[in-house]
Enzyme design. Structure first.
Site, mmCIF file in Angstrom:
data_model
loop_
_atom_site.group_PDB
_atom_site.id
_atom_site.type_symbol
_atom_site.label_atom_id
_atom_site.label_comp_id
_atom_site.label_asym_id
_atom_site.label_seq_id
_atom_site.Cartn_x
_atom_site.Cartn_y
_atom_site.Cartn_z
ATOM 1 N N GLY A 199 21.276 -18.122 -52.147
ATOM 2 C CA GLY A 199 21.877 -19.355 -52.655
ATOM 3 C C GLY A 199 22.739 -20.058 -51.619
ATOM 4 N N CYS A 200 23.519 -19.285 -50.888
ATOM 5 C CA CYS A 200 24.422 -19.864 -49.888
ATOM 6 C C CYS A 200 23.653 -20.453 -48.713
ATOM 7 C CB CYS A 200 25.421 -18.818 -49.416
ATOM 8 S SG CYS A 200 26.488 -18.237 -50.754
ATOM 9 N N THR A 201 22.569 -19.807 -48.341
ATOM 10 C CA THR A 201 21.733 -20.333 -47.262
ATOM 11 C C THR A 201 21.082 -21.640 -47.703
ATOM 12 O OG1 THR A 201 21.338 -18.123 -46.378
ATOM 13 C CG2 THR A 201 19.760 -19.836 -45.753
ATOM 14 N N ALA A 244 23.842 -24.323 -47.688
ATOM 15 C CA ALA A 244 24.222 -24.719 -46.326
ATOM 16 C C ALA A 244 23.126 -25.559 -45.673
ATOM 17 C CB ALA A 244 24.516 -23.475 -45.484
#
Length: 152
Positions: free
Chosen positions: A45-47, A50
């Protein structure tokens, strides 16, 4: 204490992606900001989040805004993450979670995960939008819409 719409971003310091000292006073109050807190580098999710901010970064810059990502990961982790995904914006290491506490970022998923919250401020550092959602991809459109309203 949790920050609310209408509050001014508090002063904070951290290490940036390059290990340099970042002082919020040098940027808050000078331009619109998108400050997003995310759980962890190199997670799905964070990738996605970003990379979505990366893909729209020029749209934010064209509106005069700066994007800042904050997590409790180390500077070394941020360096690898930023290099691998060619992230053009600032990542800050909040390893002691002081900035997260300063903003009052809540934990997600029954307190098991660090929160995923995006703050959009006007050029005076006043919060115009707080978007709290674990849905990583929704943050970018919400932030861009808010910045667009600020400058139009």
């Amino acid at each position: 204490m949790e920050l609310k719409v209408g509050d001014t971003i508090p002063h904070f310091k951290a290490k940036d992606t390059n290990g340099n000292d970042f002082d919020s006073q040098n940027i808050v109050g000078h331009k619109p900001l998108v400050i997003y807190f995310y759980p962890k580098d190199n997670t799905p999710g964070c990738t996605t989040q970003a990379c979505s901010f990366r893909d729209q970064y020029e749209d934010f810059k064209d509106l005069g805004a700066e994007v800042i990502g904050i997590s409790s990961d180390s500077v070394t982790s941020h360096q690898k993450f930023a290099k691998h995904y060619k992230l053009p914006f600032i990542l800050l290491s909040d390893s002691d979670k002081k900035i997260k506490k300063l903003f009052g970022v809540p934990s997600g998923l029954f307190g098991l995960l660090p929160g995923r919250v995006t703050y959009v401020t006007d050029k005076n550092g006043v919060i115009q939008l707080i978007f709290d959602s674990m849905w990583a991809t929704k943050h970018i459109a919400k932030a861009l819409e808010a910045v667009n309203k600020l400058v139009s």
